[in-house]
Scaffold this motif. Structure first.
Motif, mmCIF file in Angstrom:
data_model
loop_
_atom_site.group_PDB
_atom_site.id
_atom_site.type_symbol
_atom_site.label_atom_id
_atom_site.label_comp_id
_atom_site.label_asym_id
_atom_site.label_seq_id
_atom_site.Cartn_x
_atom_site.Cartn_y
_atom_site.Cartn_z
ATOM 1 N N SER A 79 0.866 -1.247 0.057
ATOM 2 C CA SER A 79 -0.136 -0.125 -0.101
ATOM 3 C C SER A 79 0.761 1.112 -0.005
ATOM 4 O O SER A 79 1.847 1.267 0.796
ATOM 5 N N PRO A 80 0.714 2.177 -0.841
ATOM 6 C CA PRO A 80 1.667 3.332 -1.218
ATOM 7 C C PRO A 80 1.320 4.337 0.122
ATOM 8 O O PRO A 80 0.549 4.130 1.007
ATOM 9 N N ALA A 81 2.290 5.128 0.311
ATOM 10 C CA ALA A 81 2.322 6.042 1.231
ATOM 11 C C ALA A 81 1.002 6.931 1.372
ATOM 12 O O ALA A 81 0.669 7.499 0.433
ATOM 13 N N GLN A 82 0.229 6.726 2.475
ATOM 14 C CA GLN A 82 -1.078 7.371 2.791
ATOM 15 C C GLN A 82 -0.682 7.855 4.121
ATOM 16 O O GLN A 82 -0.525 7.307 5.162
ATOM 17 N N LEU A 83 -1.256 9.350 4.248
ATOM 18 C CA LEU A 83 -0.802 10.177 5.463
ATOM 19 C C LEU A 83 0.644 9.875 5.743
ATOM 20 O O LEU A 83 1.477 10.201 5.040
ATOM 21 N N SER A 84 0.954 9.105 6.741
ATOM 22 C CA SER A 84 2.312 8.795 7.272
ATOM 23 C C SER A 84 2.622 7.221 7.138
ATOM 24 O O SER A 84 3.583 6.862 7.681
ATOM 25 N N VAL A 85 1.678 6.609 6.569
ATOM 26 C CA VAL A 85 1.778 5.027 6.686
ATOM 27 C C VAL A 85 2.195 4.399 5.179
ATOM 28 O O VAL A 85 1.668 4.689 4.236
#
Length: 478
Positions: free
Chosen positions: A393-399
């Motif tokens: 899963s690509p960077a979303q917010l800081s995850v």
């Protein structure tokens, strides 16, 4: 040794020496934190040897007690405020907020009612107003500071149930997904909801709630004679940082007369940034929001908050009346926060966020949030430069989440490699990157929220992950 002629009291000099020693420890710790390991392995047997004892009947020099706390207790705790703590959702904290907690505890402020703590109540009102404005809620909105996001969501649920049903309602139905935070779902049972009252709505491939599936589930349940009333959307899931389609879910809840609650405990902090405001579009339509300043707004535990669109639903659900509280209601509409949540005796949580914003300003907090998002994107870019990693899963917010990529290994072996990499990172101690499972086996998960994480920290972390990957594959090949 404390003065045994005045039980439970220290002299002014003793208090100052103890306070200065504690301050020196914390200042040294914070200044040197980036040079220290994030975590280590601690043996239960060793800690039993150090700490298991009978209740002391006589006192000890408080500075000696402090030395023991530092050497035997705090040394055996992971540094969740470390710039390279990339697991779970970190809690960086800040020193000013820690001082606020010290002041609130040292003055033993009672933040339950106006009579006991008018200054505390006014500060909490101000902080709640700031949060209301940041999240775009109307003037009638309000809330209360809580222990954390789980309690905040449960307060909202109880208030919504009271408004709709007046009390326990076996016919009531709640809507979540398999990505809704487990602690929130667990909490439903505390309020008397059974497993048959909780509906898990289908997720889209990106692990966000499918708004059409929510609509279908509500319509089907209502046709079956039950009472749909509460939907939980998530703004920043713990697993991947995914944000449910808030505007679309708000549309469904509005047309179906269902309470729209958003668990924004982690991701709500991103509302401060331009990118975050776009991602969180629709959050301002929520009937209630849970947010955790002790996550990405750099507060020590415990600092959660529930905001509701109409603050009166909280007092309708939680107002406390007793003969020994009569004088508290003598003024015209006094602010008694025990009327807005389950705690009568409660600590002064609002002070730490208030002092943080007074000291550093909102722009500094905004920059800290943006930095966490940048670091996650930078980590993703580094992983993509090597042939050893697959972004799940690509960077979303800081995850972001990722797993080893090795064409010669089957799925079970790759799962074992993934777990061993996490174990190696924990043992090595430079940075903490652990696993989660998105349904197809373990993946490594990286979450960056610390405002002082450097690009070098991220680079070295990725280098270590890659080294452990190659070493693990080599060992398994032998």
């Amino acid at each position: 040794m404390y003065d045994d002629k005045a039980p439970l009291a220290l002299s002014g000099e003793q208090m100052r020496r103890l306070g200065y020693a504690a301050t020196d420890f914390l200042a040294d710790r914070i200044e040197r934190l980036g040079d220290q390991p994030v975590t280590a392995e601690w043996s239960r047997a060793d800690l039993e040897d150090k700490l298991r004892e009978a209740i002391p009947t006589a006192g000890t020099d408080p500075e000696k007690v402090l030395e023991r706390v530092v050497s035997d207790v705090l040394s055996a705790c992971a540094a969740t405020d470390h710039p390279r703590f990339f697991s779970f959702v970190p809690s960086p904290g800040n020193y000013v907020a820690a001082v606020a907690d010290f002041l609130a505890s040292g003055a033993n402020v009672f933040a339950g009612n106006w009579v006991g703590g008018a200054g505390a109540a006014q500060v909490e009102l101000v902080v709640i107003e700031w949060l209301r404005e940041l999240f775009g809620l109307p003037a009638a909105a309000g809330g209360i500071l809580t222990t954390g996001g789980t309690q905040a969501s449960l307060l909202a649920l109880h208030a919504a149930r009271t408004k709709r049903f007046g009390g326990v309602a076996p016919q009531a139905r709640i809507y979540v997904t398999h990505q809704t935070h487990a602690a929130v779902v667990r909490g439903f049972s505390y309020l008397g909801f059974g497993a048959d009252q909780i509906r898990r709505v289908r997720c889209a491939p990106d692990l966000t709630m499918d708004a059409d599936a929510l609509r279908q589930a509500i319509i089907a349940d209502r046709a079956a004679g039950t009472a749909p009333f509460f939907a939980v959307a998530t703004a920043g899931t713990t697993n991947t940082g995914a944000i449910d389609p808030l505007a679309a879910i708000a549309d469904v809840c509005s047309e179906q007369d269902v309470w729209f609650h958003v668990d924004a405990a982690y991701g709500g902090a991103a509302i401060l940034t331009d990118q975050g405001r776009q991602l969180l579009r629709g959050l301002e339509r929520a009937d209630s929001i849970a947010v955790d300043p002790h996550k990405w707004w750099f507060q020590p535990y415990e600092a959660g908050c529930v905001l509701v669109r109409d603050v009166d639903v909280l007092s309708d659900a939680f107002a406390l009346h007793a003969e020994y509280l009569t004088e508290n209601r003598a003024a015209t509409r006094p602010v008694n926060f025990y009327d807005y949540g389950p705690q009568l005796t409660r600590s002064f949580r609002a002070l730490k966020l208030w002092m943080t914003l007074q000291t550093f300003g909102l722009d500094a907090v905004r920059a800290g949030v943006a930095h966490g998002m940048d670091m996650a994107e930078y980590a993703e870019s580094l992983l993509l430069r090597t042939p050893y990693w697959q972004i799940v899963s690509p960077a979303q917010l800081s995850v972001l989440t990722f797993r080893p990529h090795h064409p010669g290994l089957d799925a079970a072996t790759l799962d074992e490699v993934t777990r061993r990499i996490a174990a190696a990172m924990m043992k090595q101690g430079f940075a903490l990157v652990l696993t989660t499972d998105l349904g197809d086996g373990p993946v490594l998960r990286f979450c960056s929220t610390h405002p002082q994480t450097t690009r070098a920290d991220v680079e070295t972390t990725v280098e270590l992950l890659t080294r452990f990957l190659r070493e693990t594959v080599d060992k398994l090949a032998v």
